[in-house]
Design a protein around this motif. Structure first.
Motif, short mmCIF file in Angstrom:
data_model
loop_
_atom_site.label_atom_id
_atom_site.label_comp_id
_atom_site.label_asym_id
_atom_site.label_seq_id
_atom_site.Cartn_x
_atom_site.Cartn_y
_atom_site.Cartn_z
N ASP A 1 37.48 53.37 39.03
CA ASP A 1 38.11 52.80 40.23
C ASP A 1 37.06 52.04 41.04
N ASN A 2 37.49 50.96 41.66
CA ASN A 2 36.57 50.17 42.49
C ASN A 2 37.23 49.86 43.83
N ILE A 3 36.37 49.66 44.84
CA ILE A 3 36.84 49.21 46.15
C ILE A 3 36.27 47.82 46.41
N THR A 4 37.13 46.87 46.78
CA THR A 4 36.68 45.55 47.22
C THR A 4 37.09 45.39 48.68
N VAL A 5 36.11 45.18 49.56
CA VAL A 5 36.45 44.94 50.97
C VAL A 5 36.93 43.49 51.08
N ILE A 6 38.12 43.31 51.63
CA ILE A 6 38.63 41.94 51.80
C ILE A 6 39.23 41.77 53.21
N SER A 7 39.33 40.51 53.60
CA SER A 7 40.02 40.22 54.85
C SER A 7 40.94 39.01 54.70
N SER A 8 40.82 38.31 53.57
CA SER A 8 41.64 37.11 53.36
C SER A 8 42.99 37.51 52.77
N THR A 9 43.89 37.91 53.63
CA THR A 9 45.23 38.30 53.16
C THR A 9 46.28 37.78 54.13
N ILE B 1 46.35 37.21 48.52
CA ILE B 1 44.96 37.51 48.84
C ILE B 1 44.03 36.46 48.23
N GLY B 2 42.91 36.25 48.88
CA GLY B 2 41.90 35.32 48.37
C GLY B 2 40.70 36.11 47.89
N LEU B 3 40.29 35.86 46.63
CA LEU B 3 39.22 36.66 46.03
C LEU B 3 38.16 35.79 45.37
N GLY B 4 36.89 36.15 45.57
CA GLY B 4 35.79 35.50 44.87
C GLY B 4 35.89 35.79 43.37
N LEU B 5 35.56 34.78 42.55
CA LEU B 5 35.76 34.90 41.10
C LEU B 5 34.84 35.92 40.43
N HIS B 6 33.66 36.21 41.08
CA HIS B 6 32.72 37.14 40.45
C HIS B 6 32.91 38.58 40.93
N ASN B 7 33.85 38.78 41.83
CA ASN B 7 34.06 40.13 42.35
C ASN B 7 34.66 41.03 41.27
N LYS B 8 34.19 42.27 41.25
CA LYS B 8 34.74 43.22 40.29
C LYS B 8 36.25 43.38 40.51
N GLY B 9 36.64 43.33 41.77
CA GLY B 9 38.07 43.46 42.07
C GLY B 9 38.87 42.38 41.38
N PHE B 10 38.36 41.16 41.39
CA PHE B 10 39.08 40.06 40.74
C PHE B 10 39.05 40.24 39.21
N LYS C 1 27.49 45.53 51.33
CA LYS C 1 26.53 44.73 50.56
C LYS C 1 26.43 45.23 49.11
N THR C 2 27.54 45.66 48.55
CA THR C 2 27.53 46.15 47.17
C THR C 2 28.64 45.48 46.38
N THR C 3 28.46 45.53 45.06
CA THR C 3 29.52 45.04 44.16
C THR C 3 29.67 46.02 43.00
N GLY C 4 30.86 46.13 42.51
CA GLY C 4 31.12 46.96 41.33
C GLY C 4 30.88 46.19 40.05
N ASN C 5 30.46 44.92 40.19
CA ASN C 5 30.18 44.09 39.01
C ASN C 5 28.69 44.16 38.69
N TYR D 1 23.81 33.89 43.70
CA TYR D 1 24.00 33.69 45.14
C TYR D 1 24.18 35.04 45.86
N LYS D 2 24.73 36.02 45.15
CA LYS D 2 24.91 37.33 45.77
C LYS D 2 23.61 38.13 45.72
N ARG D 3 22.90 38.01 44.61
CA ARG D 3 21.61 38.70 44.47
C ARG D 3 20.67 38.24 45.59
N ASP E 1 29.81 53.73 42.36
CA ASP E 1 30.82 54.55 43.03
C ASP E 1 30.84 54.28 44.54
N LYS E 2 31.64 53.32 44.96
CA LYS E 2 31.71 52.99 46.39
C LYS E 2 32.46 54.06 47.18
N PHE E 3 33.25 54.85 46.51
CA PHE E 3 33.95 55.95 47.21
C PHE E 3 32.91 56.92 47.75
C1 LIG Z 1 34.89 42.62 56.21
C2 LIG Z 1 34.73 41.90 54.90
C3 LIG Z 1 35.73 41.05 54.45
C4 LIG Z 1 35.62 40.41 53.21
N1 LIG Z 1 36.66 39.61 52.78
C5 LIG Z 1 36.63 39.14 51.50
C6 LIG Z 1 37.77 38.45 50.98
O1 LIG Z 1 38.78 38.27 51.65
N2 LIG Z 1 37.71 38.03 49.70
C7 LIG Z 1 36.61 38.24 48.91
O2 LIG Z 1 36.62 37.84 47.73
N3 LIG Z 1 35.52 38.88 49.38
C8 LIG Z 1 35.50 39.34 50.65
N4 LIG Z 1 34.42 40.02 51.14
C9 LIG Z 1 33.21 40.14 50.29
C10 LIG Z 1 33.39 41.21 49.19
O3 LIG Z 1 33.66 42.47 49.77
C11 LIG Z 1 32.08 41.29 48.36
O4 LIG Z 1 31.95 40.10 47.63
C12 LIG Z 1 31.99 42.49 47.44
O5 LIG Z 1 30.75 42.47 46.78
C13 LIG Z 1 33.11 42.52 46.41
O6 LIG Z 1 33.09 43.74 45.75
P1 LIG Z 1 33.43 43.88 44.20
O7 LIG Z 1 32.54 42.90 43.45
O8 LIG Z 1 33.10 45.30 43.85
O9 LIG Z 1 34.87 43.55 44.03
C14 LIG Z 1 34.48 40.63 52.39
C15 LIG Z 1 33.48 41.48 52.86
C16 LIG Z 1 33.60 42.11 54.09
C17 LIG Z 1 32.50 43.06 54.55
#
Ligand SMILES: Cc1cc2nc3c(=O)[nH]c(=O)nc-3n(C[C@H](O)[C@H](O)[C@H](O)COP(=O)(O)O)c2cc1C
Length: 199
Positions: free
Chosen positions: A29-37, A46-55, A82-86, A92-94, A103-105
């Protein structure tokens, strides 16, 4: 007088959501913090970065739980920010100091609850949990737009007035405003279509 300004991104105030996904191969299981919804009817986009583990999880799986954060857990969220599950961290993230986290939980102090309508876990510390399945993914150059269909909404009884109405005074969503965490404590009034409970 108004001044035209330039910004790479423009987060003018959005609710913070902890999106949980599952790696269908490893079952982790992974947690991705997002706000673009945003939400309309039974859909949440929702809007997600392509390299995010969540995506990456959503691309091959099809379920996500959107756990809505309350203001009280902002420090837990900042602990995992400041963590990623990927494990393959893009440059750019490094450079920005992101680290891989298995384990973000554990790191954030979040408790897993089993999913009801989907396999992805819910987060107990989030009073509103929305289980969804992914209906559509539109991939752009740097991010993806993901359309999710709501399959179940779960609300902590402490935040309910009765079986179907939320007590809005007990729901204090965490808002991300120009990268500052803030809350909605101060009520101005209600809309003419207000349907929940307010004392
Ligand atoms: C408050 C907050 C809001 C964020 N909103 C988004 C978002 O809407 N979409 C996104 O792709 N990343 C967003 N991020 C960045 C991701 O959380 C970050 O890239 C993270 O490493 C992704 O985790 P993952 O790779 O485990 O999925 C946000 C971060 C924070 C702290």
């Amino acid at each position: 007088m108004f001044k035209k300004i330039e910004k790479e991104s423009f987060y003018y105030g959005f609710p913070v959501v902890l999106m949980t996904t599952k790696d269908i191969k490893s079952q982790e299981d992974n947690i991705t913090v997002i706000s673009s919804t945003w939400t309309l009817g039974k859909s949440i986009v929702i809007g997600l970065g392509l390299h995010n583990k969540g995506f990456l999880n959503l691309k091959v799986g099809s379920e996500a739980t959107l756990n809505l954060a309350s203001a009280s857990i902002w420090e837990n969220i900042e602990r995992i920010a400041k963590t990623t599950g990927n494990p393959t961290i893009p440059d750019y993230k490094r450079q920005a100091g992101y680290k891989y986290c298995f384990d973000k939980f554990d790191l954030g102090g979040f408790t897993k609850m089993v999913g009801k309508e989907v396999q992805t876990v819910r987060i107990q510390e989030c009073p509103i949990q929305i289980e969804t399945i992914v209906n559509d993914i539109t991939q752009r150059k740097k991010f993806a737009i993901v359309e999710c269909e709501i399959k179940g909404i779960f609300v902590n009884k402490k935040n309910l007035y009765d079986d179907s109405h939320i007590d809005v005074d007990k729901w204090d969503p965490l808002i991300y405003k120009f990268r500052e965490y803030t809350s909605t404590r101060h009520s101005l009034g209600t809309n003419f279509r207000f349907q929940e409970f307010k004392s």
